[in-house]
Enzyme design. Sequence first.
Site, PDB file in Angstrom:
ATOM      1  CE1 TYR A 122      -2.944  -3.105   0.521  1.00 13.15           C
ATOM      2  CE2 TYR A 122      -4.424  -1.445   1.372  1.00 13.15           C
ATOM      3  CZ  TYR A 122      -4.208  -2.719   0.896  1.00 13.15           C
ATOM      4  OH  TYR A 122      -5.253  -3.596   0.797  1.00 13.15           O
ATOM      5  CE  LYS A 169       1.900 -18.304   0.878  1.00 13.92           C
ATOM      6  NZ  LYS A 169       0.968 -19.429   0.980  1.00 13.92           N
ATOM      7  CG  ASP A 202      -1.950 -20.006   2.583  1.00 18.93           C
ATOM      8  OD1 ASP A 202      -1.302 -19.658   3.584  1.00 18.93           O
ATOM      9  OD2 ASP A 202      -1.466 -20.757   1.711  1.00 18.93           O
ATOM     10  CG  ASP A 226      -7.684  -3.749   3.216  1.00 15.87           C
ATOM     11  OD1 ASP A 226      -8.742  -3.568   3.842  1.00 15.87           O
ATOM     12  OD2 ASP A 226      -7.442  -3.218   2.124  1.00 15.87           O
TER      13      ASP A 226
END
Length: 331
Positions: A122, A169, A202, A226
């Site tokens: 972002y 991740k 995930d 988010d």
Amino acid sequence: MKAVLIPGDGIGREIAQSVRTISDVLDTGIQWQEFEAGAEYAAANGELIAPGTLDAIEDCGWALKGPTATPIGKGFRSINVQLRQRFHTYANLRPVRTLPGVATRFDQVDLVIVRENTEDLYKGIEYMLDEDTANGVKLITRAACERISRFAFDYARANGRKKVTCVHKANIMKLTDGLFLSTFREVAKDYPDIAADDCIIDALCMKLVQRPEQFDTLVAPNLYGDIISDLCAGLVGGLGFAPSANIGDKTRIYEAVHGSAPDIAGQNKANPSAILMAFAMMLNDLGMADKAARLNGAILELLTEGKTLTADVGGTATTTEFTAALADKLR
Ligand code: NAI
């Protein structure tokens, strides 16, 4: 005391009016300074944020904003991203809790999401490598990782929470998410009274929709934060009940998680609960915990009674009727 109110776009004006009404009923003493911002303002004025808005926020340090849309492809930068960067509101806090009277698949959700609010993908560093290839930079700094991890542990400690889970991740993004995770683990050592673990994004999504009650406080880099915030809002009945706070050292900006809902804008149908719950977070931080608790309690009572509900939760009440019923309860 003064606080800035930005109604914003779409349903923003309708739900901002609810805040003004409830603020008066609660006798908060807040003097609202209202400023325009958003796509509707930009269409008439050629700029997204009215002059004086940012200075007013700078001066008083407190703002409550309605949803704002950003015209796409016209060179405007999102108001939300601009505000976060300008005021260094590095932590986005989103509590999510099962609500009585709002039917969902789960009944014991009590989660807090702490989203890093200033960097990651972002940051806005995007460019074309050639006319067929776009590149976006995922920027992660140790300082921001440390600051958000400390914020999450401090929040957990101050609010009687037991565990902080780091979302990442790092198995694939070994340097960027790896830095987020390793910094989190270092910070965790300073909080032996709070359990700390981690979960790959995930796997986390799967576990959240299977057994959300196993999570307590989640700390995540910007993008994952988010996405899981909206996922978690869905666990407790949707965007009508999801408040958030953007917190910096000098400035705090509160808002509902939802957008401007153009499909129902101007029809007096919006559910003002999320922005009112954000207002309750603001009152709490302003040292008006009793008024915050009364407001949250009155919203829960209305939901439990089920007589005055807006259309998004199966009722027929208008925004104005819901607000009036809430005001009656508070009186
Ligand atoms: P949205 O949240 O505005 O609407 C999604 C769906 O939820 C719609 O069906 C809408 O009617 C419903 N909904 C949302 N809030 C509601 C409420 N309080 N009461 C009852 N129903 C409600 O998301 P969408 O359509 O993706 O975005 C619309 C615009 O809002 C876009 O321009 C987007 O960029 C902007 N936006 C702004 C945000 C902000 O300023 N914080 C956050 C999210 C979107």
